[in-house]
Motif scaffolding. Structure first.
Motif, PDB file in Angstrom:
ATOM      1  N   VAL A   1      14.398  99.859 -24.699  1.00  0.00           N
ATOM      2  CA  VAL A   1      15.221  98.906 -25.440  1.00  0.00           C
ATOM      3  C   VAL A   1      15.747  99.587 -26.695  1.00  0.00           C
ATOM      4  CG1 VAL A   1      15.280  96.669 -26.593  1.00  0.00           C
ATOM      5  CG2 VAL A   1      13.798  96.989 -24.608  1.00  0.00           C
ATOM      6  N   SER A   2      17.069  99.539 -26.914  1.00  0.00           N
ATOM      7  CA  SER A   2      17.650 100.204 -28.082  1.00  0.00           C
ATOM      8  C   SER A   2      17.791  99.272 -29.273  1.00  0.00           C
ATOM      9  CB  SER A   2      19.021 100.798 -27.735  1.00  0.00           C
ATOM     10  OG  SER A   2      19.906  99.770 -27.309  1.00  0.00           O
ATOM     11  N   ASP A   3      18.000  97.977 -29.000  1.00  0.00           N
ATOM     12  CA  ASP A   3      18.076  97.006 -30.093  1.00  0.00           C
ATOM     13  C   ASP A   3      17.550  95.658 -29.607  1.00  0.00           C
ATOM     14  OD1 ASP A   3      21.483  97.308 -29.414  1.00  0.00           O
ATOM     15  OD2 ASP A   3      20.320  95.553 -28.839  1.00  0.00           O
ATOM     16  N   TYR A   4      17.326  94.761 -30.548  1.00  0.00           N
ATOM     17  CA  TYR A   4      16.763  93.466 -30.188  1.00  0.00           C
ATOM     18  C   TYR A   4      17.296  92.404 -31.146  1.00  0.00           C
ATOM     19  CZ  TYR A   4      13.673  89.723 -28.908  1.00  0.00           C
ATOM     20  OH  TYR A   4      13.207  88.511 -28.482  1.00  0.00           O
ATOM     21  N   THR A   5      17.637  91.228 -30.609  1.00  0.00           N
ATOM     22  CA  THR A   5      18.086  90.086 -31.405  1.00  0.00           C
ATOM     23  C   THR A   5      17.006  89.006 -31.363  1.00  0.00           C
ATOM     24  OG1 THR A   5      20.417  90.535 -30.903  1.00  0.00           O
ATOM     25  CG2 THR A   5      19.860  88.329 -31.713  1.00  0.00           C
ATOM     26  N   PHE A   6      16.511  88.616 -32.523  1.00  0.00           N
ATOM     27  CA  PHE A   6      15.417  87.648 -32.590  1.00  0.00           C
ATOM     28  C   PHE A   6      15.889  86.252 -32.184  1.00  0.00           C
ATOM     29  CE2 PHE A   6      13.767  91.027 -35.264  1.00  0.00           C
ATOM     30  CZ  PHE A   6      12.442  91.072 -34.866  1.00  0.00           C
ATOM     31  N   LYS A   7      15.019  85.564 -31.475  1.00  0.00           N
ATOM     32  CA  LYS A   7      15.315  84.220 -30.987  1.00  0.00           C
ATOM     33  C   LYS A   7      14.762  83.131 -31.899  1.00  0.00           C
ATOM     34  CE  LYS A   7      15.220  85.601 -26.082  1.00  0.00           C
ATOM     35  NZ  LYS A   7      14.836  87.013 -26.303  1.00  0.00           N
ATOM     36  N   HIS A   8      13.859  83.516 -32.813  1.00  0.00           N
ATOM     37  CA  HIS A   8      13.190  82.531 -33.650  1.00  0.00           C
ATOM     38  C   HIS A   8      13.132  82.999 -35.100  1.00  0.00           C
ATOM     39  CE1 HIS A   8      11.949  80.519 -29.976  1.00  0.00           C
ATOM     40  NE2 HIS A   8      11.446  81.648 -29.540  1.00  0.00           N
TER      41      HIS A   8
END
Length: 282
Positions: free
Chosen positions: A237-244
């Motif tokens: 995984v290169s990036d991540y968008t938080f859901k909470h």
């Protein structure tokens, strides 16, 4: 006689149902078990928790229903995120609120701390002084710290108590800089509870580019509260968008508190409510 017995049973069950309903969605009572909030709250205090303020929560598991959960002792399922369905909130989270929340370490325990870091904030502690987004956070008069006197003895004072000491007494004291196991483990040799961060608190919709360093900061939240990622690394995984949204809380007894400096960020759906009042003090 039988009719009276049935009425009594129904009356008792109705009373229990109403109590459970109120404690689940409206107000609850929390027992303060430790000294982490001294001298704002003390061990043995009973406080009233407003559960409506931030939005009442519909429990996902029976274990999270007052009274019933205590009887069933249903185990916490750590692989499930979102333990509650949140209803409409009547109040926004405010910095310095006293919040009651589920422990992120002992899943069936409740804690009470002061809300310090909001979603998206950059938090840093320098020589026990807290900075939020580069701005000095006001030091409340009831925050307490440990000091060493000239003989090496430990004395604990609130900011207000320290200000009332004589000049000579103050000169003989040195504020302790406390070392303790902290979150995240990768920063054990660099950070302490008095010199901590800077650290960015995750916010819903915030995207981060994952690096070897920040994976150590955020992998616990991403794995346990966000998604079912089994392997979280730069290679997958290169990036991540938080859901909470997540929060950062501290005890008022800053040198004697197990809080977000130790166990990390608090998921929003773990927060049960805001402390409304102390209703009993021994």
């Amino acid at each position: 006689m039988v009719y009276k017995a049935i009425r009594y049973i129904y009356g008792t069950l109705a009373f229990i149902f109403i109590v459970i309903l109120i404690r689940t969605f409206v107000f609850d009572i929390y027992y303060v078990p430790s000294s982490s909030m001294e001298k704002t709250l003390f061990p043995g205090d009973y406080v009233l928790v407003n559960k409506i303020a931030y939005g009442a929560k519909v429990p996902t598991y029976f274990a999270d229903i007052p009274v019933i959960g205590a009887l069933l002792k249903e185990p916490y399922l750590s692989s499930k995120n979102g333990r509650y369905t949140k209803l409409k909130a009547f109040k926004e989270f405010q910095r310095e609120d006293l919040i009651v929340f589920k422990s992120v370490e002992k899943k069936n325990s409740l804690l009470i701390k002061r809300l310090i870091g909001m979603p998206g904030d950059t938090l840093e502690i320098v020589n026990s002084t807290v900075f939020i987004n580069g701005q000095l956070l006001t030091k409340m008069e009831f925050f307490s710290y440990r000091y060493l006197d000239s003989l090496g003895r430990i004395e604990t004072y609130t900011n207000k108590e320290f200000d009332t000491l004589s000049r000579s007494h103050k000169a003989a004291l040195q504020k302790m800089i406390v070392t303790k196991a902290i979150f995240p483990f990768s920063k054990q040799k660099e950070w302490t509870i008095d010199n901590y961060g800077p650290i960015i608190i995750p916010k819903k919709g915030m995207t981060i580019s994952l690096t070897q360093e920040n994976i150590a900061l955020y992998k616990h939240n991403i794995h346990d509260y966000e998604t079912e990622l089994k392997m979280l690394s730069e290679n997958t995984v290169s990036d991540y968008t938080f859901k909470h949204n997540y929060y950062f809380a501290l005890g008022d007894n800053r040198h004697n508190s197990i809080d977000s400096r130790i166990y990390g960020f608090i998921p929003e759906n773990y927060i049960q409510g805001k402390m409304a009042a102390v209703i009993f003090r021994d």
